[in-house]
Design an enzyme around this catalytic site. Structure first.
Site, PDB file in Angstrom:
ATOM      1  N   GLU A 129       7.086  10.322  42.252  1.00 37.17           N
ATOM      2  CA  GLU A 129       6.113  10.854  41.296  1.00 37.17           C
ATOM      3  C   GLU A 129       5.186   9.733  40.833  1.00 37.17           C
ATOM      4  O   GLU A 129       5.617   8.612  40.593  1.00 37.17           O
ATOM      5  CB  GLU A 129       6.851  11.462  40.101  1.00 37.17           C
ATOM      6  CG  GLU A 129       5.972  12.168  39.103  1.00 37.17           C
ATOM      7  CD  GLU A 129       6.765  12.847  38.006  1.00 37.17           C
ATOM      8  OE1 GLU A 129       6.190  13.092  36.928  1.00 37.17           O
ATOM      9  OE2 GLU A 129       7.952  13.131  38.230  1.00 37.17           O
ATOM     10  N   CYS A 148      11.535   8.703  38.083  1.00 36.35           N
ATOM     11  CA  CYS A 148      11.493   7.373  37.468  1.00 36.35           C
ATOM     12  C   CYS A 148      12.546   6.515  38.157  1.00 36.35           C
ATOM     13  O   CYS A 148      13.646   6.995  38.458  1.00 36.35           O
ATOM     14  CB  CYS A 148      11.775   7.477  35.971  1.00 36.35           C
ATOM     15  SG  CYS A 148      11.794   5.888  35.126  1.00 36.35           S
TER      16      CYS A 148
END
Length: 555
Positions: free
Chosen positions: A452, A418
Site C-alpha cells: 500500500e 504497513c
C-alpha cells in the site's frame, strides 16, 4: 387584573442581555395594551437586539463574564452601575435612553475593531523554552529560515555552526534547487524512450566520482587530535566534527538531509502536533536496547512528556520508569506475541495476530511503529487488519524483529499495509525476509500483491531492492526466448506495475518499433550471482516448506 411584568434579574443571561425570543414572549403577554404602544416596543426590541449582537462581538468580555460570578459586563467593558443598565428592553425605558445605549454599543464596537487580533498560541514562540544545548541562546535555526529554535535538531551551535552560517547555507541551497529545476518530461508508464542518461547527467556523475576519490584517505594526525579534543571538551552536547571524514559532496548531502529533517520537525511544532521538545519521546528502553526515536507517536500525554519510555519487549506495554518495568517483567507471563505461529525455521518465527482478538497488543504495536515511521496513520482502528510479527528466539523468549500488517479484505489486493523492521535489526536482511514472506502469502492465496502507498523512505529502498533481486533471479533461471511480464507476475506474485518500474530503473525495458522489449542484461545478472555466491547459505531467507498457514475465511 393585569399581570405584573417581571424585571430581568442581574446575571440571568450569559452576556447580560435579553434575547429577541424573550422580548417576543413579553409582547405576547402584554397583548392587551393599546396599539399605540406597539411601535415604541418594537423599536426598543430592535435596539436590544443590536446591543446583544454588539456584546457578542466582544469575546474577551463575554469570556470574563462566563468564568466569573461577578455581575456581567456591559459593552463598554465596565461593570453595570445599576439594574437599569441590564434591563435594556424594559417598556418603561425611554426611547432616548435606548438610542444613547445603541450609540454607546456602536462606539464600543469601533474601539474593539482597533484592537490587534490575537494569534493562536501554537503560531507564536514560547520564549520561556530554551534550547537544551549548553551555552545556546536559542537564536537562529539550522534551516536558516527561522529566528529561534527550541530543540537540538534545529540548534546551529549543536551542529558546530553559527546562525549566520546557516542562513548562508540556506541561500546557497535555494540557488542550487532553482538551477536544478528543468522542464518535467512525460513520466507516464509508457514513456520509456528516454532511458539513457543525458550528457549533463553523465558529466555530473563523473564530477561526483571525482569528488569522492579522496574520501577514504583517512584523517591526518593533527585532524585526529582536533577531533579527539572536540569530543573530550563537549562530549555528547555537540555533534562530532564531520569535516575530512568523507568527501565534501557527501558531507553537503548529509547537511541538506539534516536541514530538511529539522524543517519537517519545525512544521510539526507549528501545526501543534508536537511542542517545543517537551512532548516528544526521545528514547525508548526496549529489552536490552535503548533506541533513539525518529518521529512523533501519539502516546498519552502523561507518557509522551517524559522524554524516555520503557516498553516491555514481549507484551509491548509502556511504562514510566525503570522500576515499574522491572516489576512488570517479574510478573509478565508473555514470552512471544499472541496469536498463531504460522512459520518457524531455526530461531526465526512469524506469528499471525488478529487485530480484533488481540486489540490492545496491536494498538501498542502501532504506537511503537509510529516512532520509526513517518507516513503511518493507523493507531487504534486495528480490527480490520492481520498482523504478522517476526521474532528471533533465544533462551529468554521471542524478541520482536519486525512486522507487517495486512487488510483482511483488500479490494486492491494490497498484501502489505504497513511494514517495519526494528532499528536494532536493520541492515541484516530481515526487511527482505518480511517482504518475501508477504509475497509468499500472496502465492498461497493465488493472488498478485503490492504494498500500500505511500511507502516510507526506508520501505521504498527495501522494496526496490527486493524487486530487483526477484527479477534478476527469474532472468537467471529463464531459458526461453520470449519473456512475458504477465508470466513473471504470476510466478513471483509481484504486481505488473512494480515489475515495469523495476525494469525501467534497471534499463532493461526498451521501446522499439512500437513495442516494448525486455532486455536480458547479462552484466547485472552476473553481478547479482556473484553476490549470491559471496553471501553463501544465509539463514536470512524464507523457506516455503516451513509455512503452516491457510488463508483466513473471507479473504
Amino acid at each position: 387584573m393585569p399581570r405584573r411584568r417581571q424585571r430581568p434579574m442581574a446575571g440571568s443571561g450569559s452576556d447580560g442581555t435579553e434575547d429577541s425570543d424573550s422580548s417576543a414572549e413579553r409582547e405576547q403577554t402584554n397583548s392587551s395594551e393599546s396599539d399605540g404602544n406597539m411601535p415604541k416596543r418594537q423599536r426598543l426590541t430592535r435596539a436590544s437586539t443590536r446591543l446583544s449582537q454588539s456584546s457578542q462581538d466582544t469575546p474577551d468580555l463575554k469570556r470574563a463574564a462566563d468564568h466569573d460570578e461577578s455581575p456581567p459586563l456591559t459593552p463598554t467593558g465596565n461593570a453595570p452601575s445599576s439594574e437599569s443598565e441590564l434591563d435594556i428592553s424594559s417598556p418603561n425605558a425611554s426611547h432616548d435612553e435606548s438610542q444613547s445605549k445603541d450609540q454607546a454599543s456602536r462606539d464600543s464596537d469601533k474601539d474593539l475593531s482597533h484592537r490587534p487580533k490575537r494569534r493562536r498560541c501554537h503560531e507564536t514562540y514560547n520564549f520561556n523554552m530554551k534550547c537544551p544545548t549548553p551555552g545556546c541562546n536559542s537564536l537562529g535555526h539550522l534551516t536558516g529560515k527561522h529566528e529561534r529554535h527550541f530543540a537540538i535538531s534545529g540548534c546551529p551551535l549543536y551542529h558546530n555552526l553559527s546562525a549566520d552560517e546557516c542562513k548562508v547555507k540556506a541561500i546557497s541551497r535555494e540557488k542550487q534547487e532553482e538551477e536544478a529545476k528543468v522542464p518535467e518530461e512525460n513520466n507516464t508508464r509508457h514513456a520509456t524512450r528516454h532511458q539513457t542518461p543525458t550528457p549533463k547527467q553523465s558529466r555530473y556523475k563523473e564530477q561526483v566520482a571525482e569528488m569522492r576519490k579522496g574520501r577514504n584517505s583517512g584523517l591526518q594526525k593533527e585532524q585526529k587530535e582536533k577531533h579527539m579534543e572536540h569530543r573530550q571538551t563537549y562530549s555528547n552536547t555537540r555533534e562530532p566534527l564531520l569535516e575530512n571524514i568523507t568527501s565534501d559532496y557527501d558531507l553537503e548531502l548529509f547537511r541538506k538531509a539534516q536541514a530538511r529533517a529539522s524543517e519537517d520537525l519545525e512544521k510539526l511544532r507549528i501545526q501543534g502536533q508536537i511542542t517545543e521538545g517537551s512532548n516528544m519521546i526521545k528514547t525508548i528502553v526496549f529489552g536490552r536496547y535503548e533506541l533513539d526515536t525518529w518521529y512523533h507517536s501519539p502516546y498519552p500525554e502523561e507518557y509522551a512528556r517524559l522524554g524516555r519510555l520503557y516498553v516491555c519487549e514481549f507484551c509491548l506495554k509502556y511504562m514510566k520508569s525503570q522500576t515499574i518495568l522491572r516489576r512488570h517483567m517479574a510478573k509478565c507471563v508473555w514470552k512471544h506475541p499472541p496469536g498463531d505461529e504460522v512459520y518457524r525455521k531455526g530461531s526465526i518465527s512469524v506469528f499471525e495476530v488478529d487485530g480484533k482478538k488481540n486489540k490492545i497488543y496491536c494498538q501498542n504495536l502501532c504506537l511503537l511503529a509510529k516512532l520509526f515511521l513517518d507516513h503511518k496513520t493507523l493507531y487504534y482502528d486495528v480490527e480490520p487488519f492481520l498482523f504478522y510479527v517476526m521474532t528471533e528466539a533465544d533462551n529468554t523468549g521471542c524478541h520482536l524483529v519486525g512486522y507487517f500488517s495486512k487488510e483482511k479484505n483488500s479490494f486492491l489486493n494490497y498484501n502489505v499495509s504497513c511494514i517495519l523492521t526494528m532499528p536494532q535489526y536493520m541492515r541484516q536482511g530481515f526487511g527482505k525476509m518480511l517482504i518475501d514472506f508477504s509475497y509468499l502469502l500472496s502465492k498461497v492465496e493465488e493472488k498478485v500483491g503490492s504494498p500500500e502507498r505511500p511507502l516510507s523512505d526506508l520501505g521504498l529502498i527495501s522494496y526496490r531492492s527486493y524487486w530487483k533481486e526477484v527479477l534478476l533471479r527469474y532472468m537467471y533461471n529463464f531459458q526461453g526466448k520470449e519473456i512475458s511480464i504477465k508470466e513473471i507476475s504470476q510466478e513471483t506474485a509481484v504486481n505488473p506495475v512494480d515489475i515495469v518500474s523495476t525494469l525501467q530503473s534497471l534499463q532493461m525495458l526498451k521501446y522499439w518499433k512500437g513495442k516494448h522489449l525486455v532486455l536480458k542484461r547479462q552484466d547485472l545478472i552476473d553481478e547479482w550471482k556473484a553476490k549470491e555466491i559471496k553471501r553463501g547459505n544465509s539463514n536470512k531467507t524464507i523457506d516455503p516448506s516451513s509455512l503452516k498457514w491457510t488463508p483466513p475465511k473471507g479473504t
